[in-house]
Write a protein that holds these residues in place. Structure first.
Motif, mmCIF file in Angstrom:
data_model
loop_
_atom_site.group_PDB
_atom_site.id
_atom_site.type_symbol
_atom_site.label_atom_id
_atom_site.label_comp_id
_atom_site.label_asym_id
_atom_site.label_seq_id
_atom_site.Cartn_x
_atom_site.Cartn_y
_atom_site.Cartn_z
ATOM 1 N N VAL A 17 0.843 -1.204 0.000
ATOM 2 C CA VAL A 17 0.000 0.000 0.000
ATOM 3 C C VAL A 17 0.876 1.250 0.000
ATOM 4 O O VAL A 17 0.629 2.188 -0.758
ATOM 5 C CB VAL A 17 -0.949 0.016 1.222
ATOM 6 N N LEU A 28 -1.180 5.933 6.302
ATOM 7 C CA LEU A 28 -1.994 4.715 6.273
ATOM 8 C C LEU A 28 -2.614 4.458 7.649
ATOM 9 O O LEU A 28 -3.775 4.080 7.752
ATOM 10 C CB LEU A 28 -1.155 3.517 5.836
ATOM 11 N N LEU A 54 -9.298 0.596 -0.864
ATOM 12 C CA LEU A 54 -8.412 1.748 -0.985
ATOM 13 C C LEU A 54 -8.916 2.712 -2.052
ATOM 14 O O LEU A 54 -8.937 3.922 -1.843
ATOM 15 C CB LEU A 54 -6.995 1.285 -1.312
#
Length: 67
Positions: A17, A28, A54
């Motif tokens: 990510v 995050l 996401l």
């Protein structure tokens, strides 16, 4: 026969990510702690995020400047 992978959302680990979206670990973490929490799957000690979740987070927070 249907392909079993059609219904599977790809998962990214934390490192994936961070690299994919070019964000910091603290960003995050903030996304995960928000009011509308970013959902994740925990396997063992690791957290995995779906690309779909996401992208939904980004779309929900997408704004265009007004000139």
């Amino acid at each position: 026969m249907k392909n079993q992978n059609e219904n599977v959302n790809p998962l990214l680990d934390v490192k994936g990510v961070l690299e994919h979206f070019s964000i910091s670990r603290s960003t995050l973490y903030r996304w995960s702690k928000r009011e509308n929490k970013l959902p994740y799957v925990k396997i063992g000690r690791r957290k995995y995020y779906t690309v779909k979740d996401l992208n939904n987070l980004i779309e929900d927070n997408y704004t265009t400047p007004l000139y």
